[in-house]
Design a protein around this motif. Structure first.
Motif, PDB file in Angstrom:
ATOM      1  N   ALA A 167       0.832  -1.207   0.000  1.00 27.16           N
ATOM      2  CA  ALA A 167       0.000   0.000   0.000  1.00 27.16           C
ATOM      3  C   ALA A 167       0.864   1.254   0.000  1.00 27.16           C
ATOM      4  O   ALA A 167       0.582   2.232  -0.710  1.00 27.16           O
ATOM      5  CB  ALA A 167      -0.927  -0.010   1.218  1.00 27.16           C
ATOM      6  N   PHE A 168       1.940   1.240   0.792  1.00 28.05           N
ATOM      7  CA  PHE A 168       2.866   2.368   0.842  1.00 28.05           C
ATOM      8  C   PHE A 168       3.446   2.649  -0.541  1.00 28.05           C
ATOM      9  O   PHE A 168       3.492   3.805  -0.995  1.00 28.05           O
ATOM     10  CB  PHE A 168       3.993   2.051   1.832  1.00 28.05           C
ATOM     11  N   PHE A 169       3.849   1.602  -1.250  1.00 27.75           N
ATOM     12  CA  PHE A 169       4.461   1.778  -2.565  1.00 27.75           C
ATOM     13  C   PHE A 169       3.450   2.227  -3.611  1.00 27.75           C
ATOM     14  O   PHE A 169       3.811   2.956  -4.544  1.00 27.75           O
ATOM     15  CB  PHE A 169       5.160   0.489  -3.002  1.00 27.75           C
ATOM     16  N   ILE A 170       2.198   1.820  -3.467  1.00 23.31           N
ATOM     17  CA  ILE A 170       1.181   2.295  -4.409  1.00 23.31           C
ATOM     18  C   ILE A 170       0.953   3.788  -4.232  1.00 23.31           C
ATOM     19  O   ILE A 170       0.904   4.549  -5.214  1.00 23.31           O
ATOM     20  CB  ILE A 170      -0.139   1.520  -4.220  1.00 23.31           C
ATOM     21  N   ILE A 171       0.824   4.236  -2.972  1.00 23.08           N
ATOM     22  CA  ILE A 171       0.672   5.675  -2.717  1.00 23.08           C
ATOM     23  C   ILE A 171       1.901   6.429  -3.217  1.00 23.08           C
ATOM     24  O   ILE A 171       1.789   7.489  -3.853  1.00 23.08           O
ATOM     25  CB  ILE A 171       0.458   5.940  -1.215  1.00 23.08           C
ATOM     26  N   LEU A 172       3.080   5.875  -2.943  1.00 25.42           N
ATOM     27  CA  LEU A 172       4.325   6.521  -3.363  1.00 25.42           C
ATOM     28  C   LEU A 172       4.422   6.610  -4.880  1.00 25.42           C
ATOM     29  O   LEU A 172       4.838   7.646  -5.424  1.00 25.42           O
ATOM     30  CB  LEU A 172       5.517   5.747  -2.803  1.00 25.42           C
ATOM     31  N   THR A 173       4.037   5.533  -5.569  1.00 28.19           N
ATOM     32  CA  THR A 173       4.058   5.557  -7.036  1.00 28.19           C
ATOM     33  C   THR A 173       3.173   6.667  -7.579  1.00 28.19           C
ATOM     34  O   THR A 173       3.577   7.432  -8.468  1.00 28.19           O
ATOM     35  CB  THR A 173       3.577   4.202  -7.603  1.00 28.19           C
ATOM     36  N   ALA A 174       1.952   6.761  -7.033  1.00 28.65           N
ATOM     37  CA  ALA A 174       1.029   7.801  -7.488  1.00 28.65           C
ATOM     38  C   ALA A 174       1.558   9.191  -7.144  1.00 28.65           C
ATOM     39  O   ALA A 174       1.408  10.134  -7.933  1.00 28.65           O
ATOM     40  CB  ALA A 174      -0.346   7.580  -6.853  1.00 28.65           C
ATOM     41  N   ALA A 175       2.190   9.310  -5.990  1.00 25.42           N
ATOM     42  CA  ALA A 175       2.711  10.620  -5.567  1.00 25.42           C
ATOM     43  C   ALA A 175       3.856  11.087  -6.461  1.00 25.42           C
ATOM     44  O   ALA A 175       3.896  12.244  -6.890  1.00 25.42           O
ATOM     45  CB  ALA A 175       3.177  10.554  -4.115  1.00 25.42           C
ATOM     46  N   VAL A 176       4.795  10.185  -6.745  1.00 26.50           N
ATOM     47  CA  VAL A 176       6.012  10.570  -7.466  1.00 26.50           C
ATOM     48  C   VAL A 176       5.785  10.709  -8.968  1.00 26.50           C
ATOM     49  O   VAL A 176       6.566  11.375  -9.660  1.00 26.50           O
ATOM     50  CB  VAL A 176       7.137   9.554  -7.182  1.00 26.50           C
ATOM     51  N   THR A 177       4.718  10.094  -9.469  1.00 25.30           N
ATOM     52  CA  THR A 177       4.442  10.199 -10.906  1.00 25.30           C
ATOM     53  C   THR A 177       3.251  11.111 -11.178  1.00 25.30           C
ATOM     54  O   THR A 177       3.395  12.175 -11.777  1.00 25.30           O
ATOM     55  CB  THR A 177       4.179   8.802 -11.498  1.00 25.30           C
ATOM     56  N   LEU A 178       2.078  10.721 -10.707  1.00 20.79           N
ATOM     57  CA  LEU A 178       0.859  11.442 -11.041  1.00 20.79           C
ATOM     58  C   LEU A 178       0.787  12.807 -10.352  1.00 20.79           C
ATOM     59  O   LEU A 178       0.592  13.834 -11.001  1.00 20.79           O
ATOM     60  CB  LEU A 178      -0.362  10.587 -10.674  1.00 20.79           C
ATOM     61  N   HIS A 179       0.937  12.818  -9.018  1.00 19.34           N
ATOM     62  CA  HIS A 179       0.854  14.088  -8.286  1.00 19.34           C
ATOM     63  C   HIS A 179       1.932  15.063  -8.739  1.00 19.34           C
ATOM     64  O   HIS A 179       1.658  16.256  -8.925  1.00 19.34           O
ATOM     65  CB  HIS A 179       0.987  13.823  -6.783  1.00 19.34           C
ATOM     66  N   ALA A 180       3.139  14.563  -8.916  1.00 13.11           N
ATOM     67  CA  ALA A 180       4.255  15.428  -9.314  1.00 13.11           C
ATOM     68  C   ALA A 180       4.054  16.046 -10.689  1.00 13.11           C
ATOM     69  O   ALA A 180       4.642  17.091 -10.999  1.00 13.11           O
ATOM     70  CB  ALA A 180       5.558  14.630  -9.291  1.00 13.11           C
ATOM     71  N   HIS A 181       3.215  15.422 -11.525  1.00 13.94           N
ATOM     72  CA  HIS A 181       2.964  15.942 -12.866  1.00 13.94           C
ATOM     73  C   HIS A 181       1.570  16.551 -12.996  1.00 13.94           C
ATOM     74  O   HIS A 181       1.068  16.743 -14.111  1.00 13.94           O
ATOM     75  CB  HIS A 181       3.150  14.831 -13.905  1.00 13.94           C
ATOM     76  N   GLY A 182       0.948  16.856 -11.860  1.00 17.41           N
ATOM     77  CA  GLY A 182      -0.321  17.564 -11.879  1.00 17.41           C
ATOM     78  C   GLY A 182      -1.534  16.721 -12.204  1.00 17.41           C
ATOM     79  O   GLY A 182      -2.625  17.246 -12.428  1.00 17.41           O
ATOM     80  N   LYS A 183      -1.368  15.389 -12.228  1.00 15.63           N
ATOM     81  CA  LYS A 183      -2.495  14.492 -12.496  1.00 15.63           C
ATOM     82  C   LYS A 183      -3.112  14.122 -11.148  1.00 15.63           C
ATOM     83  O   LYS A 183      -2.743  13.127 -10.516  1.00 15.63           O
ATOM     84  CB  LYS A 183      -2.003  13.249 -13.234  1.00 15.63           C
ATOM     85  N   LEU A 184      -4.049  14.930 -10.667  1.00 11.98           N
ATOM     86  CA  LEU A 184      -4.549  14.797  -9.300  1.00 11.98           C
ATOM     87  C   LEU A 184      -5.853  14.004  -9.191  1.00 11.98           C
ATOM     88  O   LEU A 184      -6.219  13.574  -8.108  1.00 11.98           O
ATOM     89  CB  LEU A 184      -4.776  16.187  -8.691  1.00 11.98           C
ATOM     90  N   ASP A 185      -6.546  13.832 -10.309  1.00 10.52           N
ATOM     91  CA  ASP A 185      -7.875  13.229 -10.261  1.00 10.52           C
ATOM     92  C   ASP A 185      -7.848  11.834 -10.877  1.00 10.52           C
ATOM     93  O   ASP A 185      -7.913  11.673 -12.091  1.00 10.52           O
ATOM     94  CB  ASP A 185      -8.872  14.113 -11.008  1.00 10.52           C
ATOM     95  N   ILE A 186      -7.728  10.808 -10.041  1.00  9.16           N
ATOM     96  CA  ILE A 186      -7.729   9.415 -10.478  1.00  9.16           C
ATOM     97  C   ILE A 186      -9.021   8.762 -10.002  1.00  9.16           C
ATOM     98  O   ILE A 186      -9.333   8.799  -8.817  1.00  9.16           O
ATOM     99  CB  ILE A 186      -6.504   8.656  -9.908  1.00  9.16           C
TER     100      ILE A 186
END
Length: 430
Positions: free
Chosen positions: A258-277
């Motif tokens: 679970a930690f790595f899934i949140i981290l993956t989304a944070a470092v890729t999606l959030h960092a590139h402005g993709k906030l709505d999944i």
């Protein structure tokens, strides 16, 4: 009957893997496609600011699941069977009804996510794939005895490593991520509060309690050496140790993923402005242009693997709860002709979950209401379960005490507070 000593080479990795079962499978099944969607959503929206929740849930989850496992191993009966024997029927039936609703919605969301995941990988019809996955899973559950099915579920836990691997495909600023984990930027907003509640509700769920208790019962029935600890207290020391080791490993594994899934989304999606999944498939698709095709493939394939693991757990937990509440024969080790209610509920739950994907129901809204129902059901189930674990009529000399008991009560208080926050937030937003 004499106690069964562990194998001489019990410390070897292979021997340890053989002794792992209910705890490992339960922990892995917690990271189902719906859970992946939740973790991806909070990671995409809040970045590193929700990573700390995993370290909050881990010890709480361990304690609650140990309680569930010990109830099954000591009594030789499933959780809802025990609840029906010791508490008012109207209360048990009400909780069973809530569990059915939440589990069927979760099944529908997971089945749909698996179909969408395979469509991302090879094209074609997501609905056709979803229906095929549900049919195959249902046939496996009905026609393969648990003693032969359990090793297959263990193998499926390997699919969760896809989410660990995805992180290492992406470029993670580890110093920043660790700082965000240890010193999170907590946001005092309704959206952030709901995100924390969502993580708690996804991680600590009633169907997991039912499954782990039931699997301890299944393993008693499948073994010529094991008996309920109430009748063979000499087996207690080894059994209690095994349950704790199995559960700790399973829940730590679950929370690391679970930690790595949140981290993956944070470092890729959030960092590139993709906030709505909106779903796990959305998360996989969004990864493709940001983290590369390999990361996308790993994430999408992981959805299918975790779904195959989660479907029997969700459907099985539903069947265990209903059959136990009505004192009907149950168990994946029994033939369908000898556990008609159990298998009937399992089949109907799978069919209803699959059929949800043929309706215009919004799967995201359905998951939202599933979380609401789980939030309503989790706290009273946890209260009754902890009280039951200290009931000498049910547990004999193996009542749960010490750190496990107190952590379980703490988990219940936190889940209760989370439910209150959820309803207050819903009231303000409506």
């Amino acid at each position: 009957m004499t106690t069964t000593p562990p194998p001489k080479n019990a410390s070897s990795p292979l021997a340890l893997l053989k002794r792992l079962s209910a705890g490992l499978i339960t922990g892995a099944a917690d990271d189902d496609p719906s859970g992946i969607a939740t973790y991806s959503q909070v990671g995409a929206k809040f970045g590193y600011a929700t990573l700390w929740t995993i370290f909050l849930t881990m010890p709480l989850m361990i304690a609650v699941q140990v309680v569930a496992g010990r109830i099954g191993r000591v009594s030789g009966f499933g959780l809802f069977d025990n609840l029906q024997k010791h508490y008012p029927s109207w209360l048990v039936y009400g909780l069973t009804f809530l569990l059915i609703i939440a589990n069927v919605i979760n099944l529908g969301a997971d089945i749909g996510a698996m179909g969408a995941g395979l469509k991302l990988l090879i094209g074609g019809s997501a609905i056709a794939y979803a229906l095929a996955f549900s049919l195959v899973s249902m046939l496996l559950q009905v026609f393969i005895p648990f003693s032969k099915y359990s090793p297959f579920l263990k193998v499926l836990t390997v699919s969760l490593f896809a989410y660990v691997a995805t992180v290492f495909v992406a470029k993670v600023p580890w110093a920043e991520a660790l700082k965000g984990t240890v010193i999170p930027k907590i946001q005092w907003t309704a959206d952030y509060a709901m995100a924390v509640v969502a993580v708690l509700g996804t991680t600590i769920s009633p169907y997991l309690f039912c499954w782990q208790a039931a699997q301890e019962v299944e393993e008693i029935r499948a073994s010529d050496e094991r008996e309920p600890l109430k009748h063979t207290p000499e087996q207690g020391a080894d059994a209690i140790k095994r349950i704790q080791v199995d559960t700790v490993i399973g829940m730590v594994f679950s929370n690391i993923v679970a930690f790595f899934i949140i981290l993956t989304a944070a470092v890729t999606l959030h960092a590139h402005g993709k906030l709505d999944i909106q779903s796990s498939a959305d998360a996989a698709e969004a990864l493709r242009p940001i983290a590369g095709r390999f990361a996308f493939w790993l994430f999408a394939a992981g959805i299918i693997g975790t779904g195959l693991l989660a479907l029997p757990v969700l459907a099985g937990a539903t069947a265990y709860a209903v059959a136990g509440a009505f004192h009907q024969p149950y168990g994946l080790e029994r033939s369908p002709s000898k556990a008609k209610t159990f298998y009937g509920v399992l089949i109907v739950a799978m069919i209803l979950g699959a059929m949800l994907n043929l309706t215009p129901i919004d799967p995201i809204k359905a998951l939202y209401w599933s979380a609401v129902v789980n939030g309503v059901a989790a706290v009273p189930v946890m209260i009754l379960m902890i009280l039951l674990s200290n009931n000498k009529d049910a547990m004999g000399e193996f009542c749960v005490k010490g750190w496990i008991r107190w952590l379980s009560w703490l988990a219940t208080l936190i889940m209760g507070a989370a439910a209150i926050v959820m309803f207050v937030t819903m009231g303000k937003s409506s």
